[in-house]
Design a protein around this motif. Structure first.
Motif, PDB file in Angstrom:
ATOM      1  N   PRO A 186      43.061  31.957  44.511  1.00 53.83           N
ATOM      2  CA  PRO A 186      43.069  30.916  43.461  1.00 53.83           C
ATOM      3  C   PRO A 186      44.212  29.916  43.595  1.00 53.83           C
ATOM      4  O   PRO A 186      44.095  28.784  43.133  1.00 53.83           O
ATOM      5  CB  PRO A 186      43.205  31.747  42.175  1.00 53.83           C
ATOM      6  N   ASP A 187      45.324  30.336  44.217  1.00 59.47           N
ATOM      7  CA  ASP A 187      46.458  29.418  44.361  1.00 59.47           C
ATOM      8  C   ASP A 187      46.372  28.575  45.630  1.00 59.47           C
ATOM      9  O   ASP A 187      47.283  27.812  45.944  1.00 59.47           O
ATOM     10  CB  ASP A 187      47.777  30.200  44.354  1.00 59.47           C
TER      11      ASP A 187
ATOM     12  N   MET B 194      40.312  43.113  46.547  1.00 57.69           N
ATOM     13  CA  MET B 194      41.577  42.975  45.838  1.00 57.69           C
ATOM     14  C   MET B 194      41.920  44.319  45.208  1.00 57.69           C
ATOM     15  O   MET B 194      41.094  44.919  44.527  1.00 57.69           O
ATOM     16  CB  MET B 194      41.497  41.899  44.758  1.00 57.69           C
ATOM     17  N   MET B 195      43.143  44.772  45.417  1.00 54.37           N
ATOM     18  CA  MET B 195      43.552  46.093  44.953  1.00 54.37           C
ATOM     19  C   MET B 195      44.441  45.979  43.718  1.00 54.37           C
ATOM     20  O   MET B 195      45.290  45.103  43.630  1.00 54.37           O
ATOM     21  CB  MET B 195      44.279  46.835  46.076  1.00 54.37           C
ATOM     22  N   GLY B 196      44.205  46.887  42.753  1.00 50.07           N
ATOM     23  CA  GLY B 196      44.985  46.862  41.519  1.00 50.07           C
ATOM     24  C   GLY B 196      44.849  45.539  40.800  1.00 50.07           C
ATOM     25  O   GLY B 196      45.848  44.911  40.424  1.00 50.07           O
TER      26      GLY B 196
ATOM     27  N   SER C  47      46.214  37.998  36.162  1.00 47.97           N
ATOM     28  CA  SER C  47      46.755  36.836  36.870  1.00 47.97           C
ATOM     29  C   SER C  47      46.052  36.571  38.195  1.00 47.97           C
ATOM     30  O   SER C  47      46.187  35.494  38.774  1.00 47.97           O
ATOM     31  CB  SER C  47      48.253  37.042  37.126  1.00 47.97           C
ATOM     32  N   MET C  48      45.286  37.542  38.691  1.00 49.02           N
ATOM     33  CA  MET C  48      44.574  37.387  39.970  1.00 49.02           C
ATOM     34  C   MET C  48      43.200  36.756  39.775  1.00 49.02           C
ATOM     35  O   MET C  48      42.494  36.501  40.755  1.00 49.02           O
ATOM     36  CB  MET C  48      44.437  38.754  40.650  1.00 49.02           C
ATOM     37  N   SER C  49      42.798  36.519  38.534  1.00 48.51           N
ATOM     38  CA  SER C  49      41.489  35.910  38.274  1.00 48.51           C
ATOM     39  C   SER C  49      41.444  34.492  38.821  1.00 48.51           C
ATOM     40  O   SER C  49      42.450  33.778  38.829  1.00 48.51           O
ATOM     41  CB  SER C  49      41.204  35.892  36.768  1.00 48.51           C
TER      42      SER C  49
END
Length: 251
Positions: free
Chosen positions: A75-76, A96-98, A102-104
């Motif tokens: 996303p960034d 994607m792990m864990g 914020s990783m959305s």
């Protein structure tokens, strides 16, 4: 584990690639994706691993791929290769792990591969783009489904509906401090004949006690890794907060 395929769009040959894909340092920017490119929505429970996202559509996966190379972008806008929170395989699969909130965001993959003309052996580089919108969600382990009956004078009384709405208000008010609320509530009135009591009428009320009332986010911000445990405890506390709920059977 579950695998997600998507057919999004074909960016065409190497010439088109130069116009639409640019790299700058560790950042990767994909410009001007055609309007018909469609992203697949993927939902991942927080602190769990995502399903594998495949940098290939289902049709292409059935073919022989020559010299494939994959570039995953988060996303960034940064290249995901080497990031500690991802599992990136040599066949272009991404996990994607864990996963956290914020990783959305949008995860885009570009697959480059060659097509070789059988007769002339001419090589053409093809570029395919795939996009996934990945969202984090939270889910408590416990949400109680409640059934309870109330006696009424008659099934056609307008006050039955008023009673039902008032019951919902009372229950929500009683358990709101636990950031729980009543949802999916419904009722039906039935006329019942029994040998001892004759004909009488009952309201069959059903509802769910859910731990995600307004304000629950604050709980998760305070104790993010134990958020599910906290919501589970709170929804169990509801059982002794209301005289209506304490006497019903839970499923």
């Amino acid at each position: 584990s579950r695998t997600w395929y998507i057919q999004v769009c074909n960016l065409g040959t190497k010439t088109l690639k130069k116009r639409q894909v640019k790299t700058k340092g560790s950042c990767f920017i994909l410009h001007h994706l055609p309007d018909f490119c469609i992203a697949v929505n993927v939902y991942v429970k927080v602190f769990t691993n995502s399903p594998f996202l495949v940098c290939m559509d289902l049709a292409l996966s059935q073919e022989r791929i020559i010299d494939p190379s994959y570039l995953w972008v988060g996303p960034d806008g940064r290249d995901l290769e080497g990031q500690r929170y991802v599992n990136l395989t040599e066949t272009g699969k991404l996990m994607m792990m864990g996963f956290s909130e914020s990783m959305s965001g949008a995860y885009t993959c570009t697959l480059s591969h060659k097509v070789i003309e059988t007769t002339t052996q001419e090589e053409t580089e093809m570029v395919e783009a795939y996009k996934f919108m990945v969202y984090a969600y939270r889910e408590a382990d416990h949400a109680y489904q409640v059934s309870v009956r109330f006696t009424t004078m008659h099934c056609k009384l307008k006050t039955n509906g008023l009673f039902f709405r008032k019951l919902n208000q009372i229950l929500n008010s009683t358990i709101s401090h636990l950031t729980c609320h009543i949802k999916e509530s419904s009722y039906k009135c039935h006329s019942i004949m029994t040998p001892k009591n004759g004909l009488h009428h009952e309201l069959f009320v059903n509802f769910q006690v859910n731990p995600f009332a307004p304000g629950w986010e604050e709980v998760c911000h305070k104790v993010p890794y134990d958020c599910e445990d906290v919501t589970n405890k709170r929804v169990r506390q509801v059982l002794c907060q209301s005289p209506y709920i304490c006497v019903v059977d839970l499923k």
